[in-house]
Design an enzyme around this catalytic site. Structure first.
Site, short mmCIF file in Angstrom:
data_model
loop_
_atom_site.label_atom_id
_atom_site.label_comp_id
_atom_site.label_asym_id
_atom_site.label_seq_id
_atom_site.Cartn_x
_atom_site.Cartn_y
_atom_site.Cartn_z
N SER A 193 21.66 46.59 27.33
CA SER A 193 22.63 47.41 26.58
C SER A 193 22.97 48.70 27.34
O SER A 193 22.98 49.79 26.74
CB SER A 193 22.13 47.71 25.17
OG SER A 193 21.86 46.52 24.46
N GLY A 220 28.93 48.81 24.14
CA GLY A 220 30.36 49.12 24.17
C GLY A 220 30.68 50.58 23.89
O GLY A 220 31.76 51.05 24.23
N TYR A 275 20.09 32.95 23.09
CA TYR A 275 21.49 33.40 23.08
C TYR A 275 22.42 32.24 22.73
O TYR A 275 22.47 31.23 23.44
CB TYR A 275 21.90 33.99 24.45
CG TYR A 275 21.18 35.27 24.82
CD1 TYR A 275 20.45 36.01 23.89
CD2 TYR A 275 21.25 35.78 26.11
CE1 TYR A 275 19.81 37.18 24.23
CE2 TYR A 275 20.60 36.96 26.47
CZ TYR A 275 19.88 37.65 25.51
OH TYR A 275 19.23 38.81 25.86
N LEU A 284 29.70 53.34 25.23
CA LEU A 284 29.91 54.21 26.39
C LEU A 284 31.18 53.89 27.18
O LEU A 284 31.53 54.61 28.11
CB LEU A 284 28.68 54.15 27.31
CG LEU A 284 27.43 54.85 26.76
CD1 LEU A 284 26.17 54.42 27.52
CD2 LEU A 284 27.59 56.37 26.82
N THR A 285 31.88 52.83 26.77
CA THR A 285 33.16 52.55 27.44
C THR A 285 34.22 53.55 27.00
O THR A 285 35.26 53.70 27.64
CB THR A 285 33.68 51.13 27.11
OG1 THR A 285 33.99 51.08 25.71
CG2 THR A 285 32.65 50.06 27.44
N1 LIG Z 1 15.87 41.72 26.30
C1 LIG Z 1 16.49 42.05 25.19
O1 LIG Z 1 15.89 42.19 24.12
C2 LIG Z 1 17.96 42.29 25.26
C3 LIG Z 1 18.63 42.95 24.19
C4 LIG Z 1 20.00 43.19 24.33
C5 LIG Z 1 20.67 42.77 25.47
N2 LIG Z 1 20.00 42.12 26.48
C6 LIG Z 1 20.68 41.71 27.73
O2 LIG Z 1 21.44 42.80 28.22
C7 LIG Z 1 22.81 42.44 28.38
C8 LIG Z 1 23.71 43.62 28.15
O3 LIG Z 1 23.45 44.28 26.91
P1 LIG Z 1 24.43 44.16 25.66
O4 LIG Z 1 25.21 42.93 25.79
O5 LIG Z 1 23.59 44.38 24.45
O6 LIG Z 1 25.35 45.45 25.71
P2 LIG Z 1 26.26 46.23 26.78
O7 LIG Z 1 26.18 45.58 28.10
O8 LIG Z 1 25.83 47.64 26.65
O9 LIG Z 1 27.72 46.08 26.13
C9 LIG Z 1 28.42 44.89 26.25
C10 LIG Z 1 29.69 44.92 25.38
O10 LIG Z 1 30.47 46.07 25.65
C11 LIG Z 1 31.85 45.72 25.68
N3 LIG Z 1 32.28 45.92 27.08
C12 LIG Z 1 31.60 45.57 28.22
N4 LIG Z 1 32.24 45.97 29.32
C13 LIG Z 1 33.35 46.59 28.90
C14 LIG Z 1 34.42 47.24 29.58
N5 LIG Z 1 34.44 47.34 30.91
N6 LIG Z 1 35.42 47.77 28.84
C15 LIG Z 1 35.40 47.70 27.50
N7 LIG Z 1 34.42 47.12 26.79
C16 LIG Z 1 33.39 46.55 27.48
C17 LIG Z 1 31.95 44.29 25.21
O11 LIG Z 1 32.00 44.21 23.79
P3 LIG Z 1 33.30 44.52 22.89
O12 LIG Z 1 34.49 44.22 23.73
O13 LIG Z 1 33.13 43.67 21.70
O14 LIG Z 1 33.15 45.99 22.56
C18 LIG Z 1 30.60 43.74 25.64
O15 LIG Z 1 30.23 42.62 24.88
C19 LIG Z 1 22.98 41.27 27.39
O16 LIG Z 1 24.10 40.48 27.68
C20 LIG Z 1 21.65 40.55 27.57
O17 LIG Z 1 21.68 39.76 28.74
C21 LIG Z 1 18.66 41.90 26.38
#
Ligand SMILES: NC(=O)c1ccc[n+]([C@@H]2O[C@H](COP(=O)([O-])OP(=O)(O)OC[C@H]3O[C@@H](n4cnc5c(N)ncnc54)[C@H](OP(=O)(O)O)[C@@H]3O)[C@@H](O)[C@H]2O)c1
Length: 311
Positions: free
Chosen positions: A207, A212, A62, A214-215
């Protein structure tokens, strides 16, 4: 194979929600530096801690190490006991078992820690057998560099091979971190979630807000920036009824936001969501997924609405 949650992995089953740290430094997907910076993610971290979150998920890849370095800095500044998970990425030039402890050592240096609570294999690879990877992980445990071992993006058969190899070394597989949200329910359909529960392996949902979507702030007319726009173009055309239902259900719970409903749904399904947050506002809102529960009837309605989109 036994299905009793091991003493050393029990802590993960007590955690309801964590904080994802992919956003901390990533420019490729999250446009780090455009609209948010180190200070914003620091505030997201501090707000999450204030709201009771005690588990963060990072990875060596990351932000090419920046996420771990920032985590190390932030952790030094808090007196709260924070549980830390990071990940090994099986890059093609490090495909021997010893690559794994060597990579963890470098992660520990960036994190300024002597040990992590969970070390995960980020992705399986056909170039390195599951058994060899797990032998590398056993070495990490034996050296005291990680408390527990997890995998990520492993299917059922890969997970069971990991489980069995660790079991032969008297180590329990702690977790499998996979994509799981109201807009991606593969783990329900393919039996992985049920298998994790049977084996006492914690399913960590990544995710959980579908990056994002589902927000409720994105639509076909207002797609997310960067490569998420193309990735989700088709899905965005179909999600309106689900977002509307989430909003109605949120209102029934005193004005809960869509993101809170999305995260609560995952907790109710028995998985551990790790939403990413770019700033304090997002972190605060996401933490509001804790302390209340959707009803069985609401979960069934959400399942039905999501099925209609995913069918
Ligand atoms: N193991 C793996 O292969 C893998 C893959 C993916 C992720 N992950 C882990 O899972 C974590 C979470 O997944 P993710 O980051 O892919 O996606 P997520 O948690 O589904 O979405 C995060 C994004 O949604 C938006 N957001 C978050 N909270 C919000 C709110 N309350 N209101 C409005 N917008 C909001 C922000 O982006 P915007 O403001 O730009 O919309 C944020 O960057 C990652 O940080 C990582 O640690 C692991």
């Amino acid at each position: 194979m036994n299905n009793i949650v091991g003493n050393e992995t029990r802590f993960l089953h007590a955690i309801e929600m964590g904080l994802g740290a992919w956003q901390w430094g990533d420019r490729m997907v999250w446009q780090y530096g455009q609209g948010y910076n180190d200070d914003d993610v620091h505030q997201a971290f501090l707000t999450s801690i204030t709201e009771g979150i005690r588990f963060i998920d990072t990875a060596e890849v990351y932000g090419s190490g920046r996420s771990e370095r920032l985590a190390g800095k932030f952790l030094k500044e808090t007196d709260q006991p924070i549980l830390v998970a990071t990940k090994f990425f099986p890059l093609p030039w490090r495909l021997i078992r010893n690559s794994i402890p060597a990579a963890l050592k470098a992660s520990l240096e960036r994190l300024q820690l002597e040990t992590v609570d969970l070390y995960q294999i980020h992705w399986p690879t056909p170039l390195l057998s599951v058994e060899t990877m797990m032998e590398g992980m056993v070495e990490c445990v034996n050296r005291g560099w990680t408390r527990t071992v997890g995998v990520s993006n492993f299917n059922q058969s890969q997970m069971i091979r990991a489980f069995s190899t660790l079991e032969r070394n008297s180590i329990s597989l702690a977790s499998n971190q996979v994509h799981y949200s109201l807009l991606n329910r593969e783990v329900e359909k393919n039996g992985l979630l049920a298998r994790c529960k049977e084996l006492g392996v914690r399913l960590i949902a990544y995710s959980p807000l579908e990056m994002g979507l589902l927000t409720g702030k994105y639509s076909s007319k207002n797609p997310p920036p960067g490569n998420r726009g193309a990735r989700y173009a088709n899905l965005l055309k179909k999600i309106e009824p689900l977002l509307k239902l989430m909003n109605e259900i949120g209102q029934e719970h005193g004005g809960r936001s869509n993101s809170q409903v999305a995260l609560n749904w995952i907790i109710c399904k028995g998985a551990l969501p790790i939403p990413g947050a770019k700033n304090a506002t997002q972190a605060l809102q996401n933490a509001g997924a804790l302390g209340w529960k959707l009803s069985e009837e609401e979960i069934a309605k959400l399942d039905e609405a999501s099925d209609k989109i995913l069918q």
